[in-house]
Enzyme design. Structure first.
Site, PDB file in Angstrom:
ATOM      1  N   TRP A  50       0.820  -1.227   0.000  1.00 40.13           N
ATOM      2  CA  TRP A  50       0.000   0.000   0.000  1.00 40.13           C
ATOM      3  C   TRP A  50       0.846   1.267   0.000  1.00 40.13           C
ATOM      4  O   TRP A  50       1.832   1.374   0.718  1.00 40.13           O
ATOM      5  CB  TRP A  50      -0.900   0.001   1.235  1.00 40.13           C
ATOM      6  CG  TRP A  50      -1.591   1.321   1.453  1.00 40.13           C
ATOM      7  CD1 TRP A  50      -1.106   2.393   2.137  1.00 40.13           C
ATOM      8  CD2 TRP A  50      -2.869   1.709   0.962  1.00 40.13           C
ATOM      9  NE1 TRP A  50      -2.019   3.429   2.114  1.00 40.13           N
ATOM     10  CE2 TRP A  50      -3.101   3.030   1.400  1.00 40.13           C
ATOM     11  CE3 TRP A  50      -3.853   1.071   0.209  1.00 40.13           C
ATOM     12  CZ2 TRP A  50      -4.282   3.716   1.110  1.00 40.13           C
ATOM     13  CZ3 TRP A  50      -5.023   1.763  -0.082  1.00 40.13           C
ATOM     14  CH2 TRP A  50      -5.231   3.063   0.365  1.00 40.13           C
ATOM     15  N   MET A  51       0.395   2.273  -0.772  1.00 43.44           N
ATOM     16  CA  MET A  51       0.994   3.606  -0.755  1.00 43.44           C
ATOM     17  C   MET A  51      -0.102   4.649  -0.804  1.00 43.44           C
ATOM     18  O   MET A  51      -1.098   4.486  -1.493  1.00 43.44           O
ATOM     19  CB  MET A  51       1.923   3.786  -1.975  1.00 43.44           C
ATOM     20  CG  MET A  51       2.555   5.178  -2.072  1.00 43.44           C
ATOM     21  SD  MET A  51       3.540   5.386  -3.580  1.00 43.44           S
ATOM     22  CE  MET A  51       2.215   5.582  -4.806  1.00 43.44           C
ATOM     23  N   ASP A  53      -0.171   9.225   0.438  1.00 37.12           N
ATOM     24  CA  ASP A  53       0.375  10.572   0.228  1.00 37.12           C
ATOM     25  C   ASP A  53       1.880  10.630  -0.067  1.00 37.12           C
ATOM     26  O   ASP A  53       2.674   9.984   0.621  1.00 37.12           O
ATOM     27  CB  ASP A  53       0.167  11.423   1.482  1.00 37.12           C
ATOM     28  CG  ASP A  53      -1.255  11.462   1.955  1.00 37.12           C
ATOM     29  OD1 ASP A  53      -2.115  10.793   1.365  1.00 37.12           O
ATOM     30  OD2 ASP A  53      -1.512  12.168   2.948  1.00 37.12           O
ATOM     31  N   GLN A  69       3.662   7.789   2.175  1.00 35.68           N
ATOM     32  CA  GLN A  69       2.961   6.977   3.157  1.00 35.68           C
ATOM     33  C   GLN A  69       2.925   5.526   2.677  1.00 35.68           C
ATOM     34  O   GLN A  69       2.493   5.249   1.548  1.00 35.68           O
ATOM     35  CB  GLN A  69       1.546   7.507   3.354  1.00 35.68           C
ATOM     36  CG  GLN A  69       1.474   8.864   4.030  1.00 35.68           C
ATOM     37  CD  GLN A  69       1.776   8.771   5.511  1.00 35.68           C
ATOM     38  OE1 GLN A  69       0.902   8.487   6.318  1.00 35.68           O
ATOM     39  NE2 GLN A  69       3.024   9.013   5.887  1.00 35.68           N
ATOM     40  N   TRP A  77      -4.648   0.167   3.636  1.00 35.20           N
ATOM     41  CA  TRP A  77      -4.029   1.067   4.612  1.00 35.20           C
ATOM     42  C   TRP A  77      -3.772   0.340   5.921  1.00 35.20           C
ATOM     43  O   TRP A  77      -4.595  -0.442   6.400  1.00 35.20           O
ATOM     44  CB  TRP A  77      -4.943   2.264   4.844  1.00 35.20           C
ATOM     45  CG  TRP A  77      -4.338   3.370   5.648  1.00 35.20           C
ATOM     46  CD1 TRP A  77      -3.716   4.478   5.178  1.00 35.20           C
ATOM     47  CD2 TRP A  77      -4.302   3.468   7.087  1.00 35.20           C
ATOM     48  NE1 TRP A  77      -3.284   5.271   6.218  1.00 35.20           N
ATOM     49  CE2 TRP A  77      -3.630   4.668   7.403  1.00 35.20           C
ATOM     50  CE3 TRP A  77      -4.744   2.659   8.124  1.00 35.20           C
ATOM     51  CZ2 TRP A  77      -3.414   5.081   8.711  1.00 35.20           C
ATOM     52  CZ3 TRP A  77      -4.524   3.057   9.441  1.00 35.20           C
ATOM     53  CH2 TRP A  77      -3.874   4.261   9.718  1.00 35.20           C
ATOM     54  N   PHE A 109       2.914   9.635  10.056  1.00 37.38           N
ATOM     55  CA  PHE A 109       1.988  10.181   9.063  1.00 37.38           C
ATOM     56  C   PHE A 109       2.714  11.193   8.167  1.00 37.38           C
ATOM     57  O   PHE A 109       3.928  11.333   8.210  1.00 37.38           O
ATOM     58  CB  PHE A 109       0.797  10.819   9.769  1.00 37.38           C
ATOM     59  CG  PHE A 109      -0.323   9.848  10.087  1.00 37.38           C
ATOM     60  CD1 PHE A 109      -0.091   8.490  10.188  1.00 37.38           C
ATOM     61  CD2 PHE A 109      -1.612  10.304  10.297  1.00 37.38           C
ATOM     62  CE1 PHE A 109      -1.123   7.596  10.480  1.00 37.38           C
ATOM     63  CE2 PHE A 109      -2.653   9.433  10.591  1.00 37.38           C
ATOM     64  CZ  PHE A 109      -2.406   8.072  10.676  1.00 37.38           C
ATOM     65  N   ARG A 184      -2.184  17.820  11.745  1.00 32.92           N
ATOM     66  CA  ARG A 184      -1.184  17.025  11.034  1.00 32.92           C
ATOM     67  C   ARG A 184      -0.663  17.662   9.746  1.00 32.92           C
ATOM     68  O   ARG A 184      -1.049  18.745   9.356  1.00 32.92           O
ATOM     69  CB  ARG A 184      -1.771  15.659  10.707  1.00 32.92           C
ATOM     70  CG  ARG A 184      -3.063  15.666   9.894  1.00 32.92           C
ATOM     71  CD  ARG A 184      -3.475  14.224   9.626  1.00 32.92           C
ATOM     72  NE  ARG A 184      -4.689  14.087   8.841  1.00 32.92           N
ATOM     73  CZ  ARG A 184      -5.875  13.808   9.341  1.00 32.92           C
ATOM     74  NH1 ARG A 184      -6.031  13.695  10.639  1.00 32.92           N
ATOM     75  NH2 ARG A 184      -6.926  13.678   8.550  1.00 32.92           N
ATOM     76  N   ASP A 185       0.224  16.899   9.110  1.00 35.82           N
ATOM     77  CA  ASP A 185       0.765  17.148   7.765  1.00 35.82           C
ATOM     78  C   ASP A 185       1.621  18.411   7.676  1.00 35.82           C
ATOM     79  O   ASP A 185       1.370  19.292   6.830  1.00 35.82           O
ATOM     80  CB  ASP A 185      -0.362  17.209   6.729  1.00 35.82           C
ATOM     81  CG  ASP A 185      -1.283  16.002   6.788  1.00 35.82           C
ATOM     82  OD1 ASP A 185      -0.881  14.985   7.369  1.00 35.82           O
ATOM     83  OD2 ASP A 185      -2.392  16.083   6.237  1.00 35.82           O
ATOM     84  N   GLU A 236      -6.305  18.675   4.749  1.00 33.85           N
ATOM     85  CA  GLU A 236      -5.080  17.885   4.828  1.00 33.85           C
ATOM     86  C   GLU A 236      -3.998  18.484   3.925  1.00 33.85           C
ATOM     87  O   GLU A 236      -4.269  19.278   3.030  1.00 33.85           O
ATOM     88  CB  GLU A 236      -5.344  16.431   4.417  1.00 33.85           C
ATOM     89  CG  GLU A 236      -6.285  15.687   5.356  1.00 33.85           C
ATOM     90  CD  GLU A 236      -6.365  14.208   5.049  1.00 33.85           C
ATOM     91  OE1 GLU A 236      -6.036  13.406   5.948  1.00 33.85           O
ATOM     92  OE2 GLU A 236      -6.759  13.843   3.923  1.00 33.85           O
ATOM     93  N   TRP A 321     -10.026   8.681  -1.595  1.00 40.67           N
ATOM     94  CA  TRP A 321     -10.377   7.868  -0.430  1.00 40.67           C
ATOM     95  C   TRP A 321     -11.731   7.180  -0.569  1.00 40.67           C
ATOM     96  O   TRP A 321     -12.025   6.237   0.179  1.00 40.67           O
ATOM     97  CB  TRP A 321     -10.321   8.704   0.838  1.00 40.67           C
ATOM     98  CG  TRP A 321      -8.936   8.895   1.354  1.00 40.67           C
ATOM     99  CD1 TRP A 321      -8.239  10.066   1.457  1.00 40.67           C
ATOM    100  CD2 TRP A 321      -8.047   7.883   1.835  1.00 40.67           C
ATOM    101  NE1 TRP A 321      -6.979   9.848   1.966  1.00 40.67           N
ATOM    102  CE2 TRP A 321      -6.834   8.510   2.210  1.00 40.67           C
ATOM    103  CE3 TRP A 321      -8.140   6.495   1.975  1.00 40.67           C
ATOM    104  CZ2 TRP A 321      -5.749   7.795   2.717  1.00 40.67           C
ATOM    105  CZ3 TRP A 321      -7.054   5.786   2.484  1.00 40.67           C
ATOM    106  CH2 TRP A 321      -5.888   6.436   2.848  1.00 40.67           C
TER     107      TRP A 321
END
Length: 516
Positions: A50-51, A53, A69, A77, A109, A184-185, A236, A321
């Site tokens: 899985w990959m 961002d 990610q 995920w 993350f 986040r991010d 995000e 998503w």
């Protein structure tokens, strides 16, 4: 209806690749790496698992780093790591070992990376310049306990250009004192006017800005966006940077924000704001969202730090998503968009952020397969092109209404409908192949507005890979990115010109070489 058959020598070259694709579909147990069913041939994808961002996009000492990610145990995920790949041209990629693993502070993350040229962090030793990664820690224990402070920000550094990493002993460097659930991010850059670092992160429905002199101690500056832009979902992957307006000396600041859900065609999407930044506060008069891409498969994209000539290069995650966990691949899941150069343009009183493939992508094109085909007004032409599924198509026209249909022998079809009369461009993948793996994937047509663009002639570039289509209109003033899963590769292009007076010129169709 006119039909054009390409030369046998070119067909043979394309058929060899197409047979590999068919073999991958019919004999999955014998699939070789990067020949599996739906495997992108000129987009980055992990070898397996899985990959999502892109993370830590940074250039240093001749190398472009792509972190991302990554969950190394499954194709859905799971506990997040930072995967790693490197390139000298952002086109051909070399896989590297996992860069960052979860630790006692949490999962790793999304985030960014910088070149600490002045060694402000003090991590540099013996003249070695540190790369510093800034990322979000996600504490699964904190989330399970029902707390809201389970996301914090940490840093790590590398003294060998990303080969190995050391986490900072006093992580986290930004705690979640307000107890914000989605916190986040972080995206960091060097702000020359204030002689310090600026960090942008997202906090639920808005962005927050921080400053630091050493990448370790951060001071809160300001918020942006609580009453501006789209708010249909969580914000995000922010990115703040300056761009000069094309054809002028004026400079503006651009803030990119991904949102999920709430995109114009459903699920995940990327909005942007144009305004000013004074080192403390970002301001913009823009109330309504503007969208970087009107397809449903360009999300969480950010730009490179420290790029030569200060170009602003963007890579996005080519998924959504709504259905990212369900797409019909077996060994790996998801890919990145092609790298795109961002440019800012002013049309009347409106700002547009264009995104267009970097010049180096042109190195992958083969000699022209089809050249200068004119489709007359009110006519339909059919081009049989073995290898259409791995190609670059360029066309130019002042026609106001036309359709492009990409088909295979099973009558699966992707339809692009340009309607200048109603000022919309529509993508219809409802019958494009496998669409029933998730209810939203093929549920409706996707629509992009043409308002604000020049009147023509219009230039189109379309990149077709084994499981995607990227459309760029007028050097990226409008872009549309879509995943596709045809049961058999597309090999027919139908051009239906509904304009009664203007022709359509298919300038070229070229094979795109595999990067693997």
């Amino acid at each position: 209806m006119n039909k054009l058959i390409i030369s046998c020598s070119i067909i043979i070259a394309f058929v060899a690749c197409r047979e590999d694709h068919k073999k991958a579909q019919n004999e999955p147990e014998e699939e070789s790496t990067y020949q599996e069913e739906y495997r992108p041939q000129f987009h980055f994808s992990p070898e397996e698992k899985w990959m999502n961002d892109p993370n830590g996009l940074v250039y240093h000492e001749g190398i472009y780093h792509l972190f991302y990610q990554y969950y190394p145990e499954d194709i859905v995920w799971g506990p997040m790591h930072w995967g790693h790949a490197v390139s000298e041209d952002m086109v051909h990629w070399e896989h590297k070992p996992i860069a960052l693993y979860p630790d006692e502070n949490g999962l790793i993350f999304s985030g960014s990376a910088v070149v600490d040229k002045k060694n402000t962090s003090g991590f540099g030793k013996e003249g070695k310049t540190p790369l510093v990664a800034i990322f979000t820690y996600h504490s699964m224990e904190g989330e399970k306990e029902g707390r809201n402070d389970f996301q914090t920000q940490g840093i790590a550094y590398s003294l060998d250009n990303g080969e190995t990493w050391n986490k900072y002993a006093d992580n986290p460097v930004i705690v979640n004192g307000e107890g914000i659930k989605d916190f986040r991010d972080p995206k960091v850059f060097w702000h020359k006017p204030s002689n310090g670092w600026i960090l942008t992160l997202v906090a639920g429905d808005h962005a927050k800005f921080y400053s630091s002199k050493n990448l370790k101690d951060w001071t809160y500056l300001s918020d942006f966006g609580k009453s501006q832009g789209a708010h249909g979902g969580v914000w995000e992957c922010p990115d703040l940077f300056p761009l000069q307006i094309g054809g002028s000396d004026e400079e503006k600041w651009v803030l990119i924000i991904s949102i999920n859900p709430g995109a114009p065609n459903g699920g995940s999407g990327t909005q942007y704001f144009v305004g000013d930044f004074d080192g403390t506060t970002f301001t913009s008069n823009q109330k309504n969202p503007k969208w970087l891409d009107y397809g449903t498969d360009n999300y969480a994209g950010v730009t490179y730090n420290n790029v030569p000539e200060e170009e602003r290069i963007f890579i996005g995650w080519m998924s959504n998503w709504d259905y990212a966990r369900d797409t019909p691949t077996k060994k790996w899941r998801s890919a990145m968009t092609v790298p795109r150069k961002l440019s800012l343009h002013k049309v009347e009183d409106n700002y547009f952020l264009a995104n267009y493939p970097i010049d180096k992508m042109g190195d992958l094109t083969s000699p022209t397969v089809i050249n200068q085909v004119e489709v007359a007004a009110a006519a339909t032409d059919t081009l049989q092109v073995e290898g259409l599924y791995q190609s670059e198509i360029r066309l130019k026209t002042t026609a106001k209404n036309f359709q492009l249909l990409f088909k295979n022998e099973l009558d699966e079809v992707l339809v692009l409908d340009f309607d200048a009369t109603n000022q919309i461009l529509t993508v219809d993948r409802t019958l494009s192949g496998k669409v029933d793996f998730q209810e939203d994937f093929g549920a409706k047509k996707h629509v992009a507005p043409l308002k604000g663009l020049k009147k023509g002639p219009h230039q189109f570039e379309i990149l077709m890979d084994w499981s995607s289509m990227e459309l760029f209109m007028d050097q990226g003033m409008l872009s549309i990115t879509e995943q596709l899963f045809p049961t058999s590769p597309y090999n027919t292009l139908i051009i239906n010109n509904e304009d009664g007076s203007e022709p359509i010129i298919i300038q070229s169709i070229k094979e795109m070489k595999s990067i693997w």
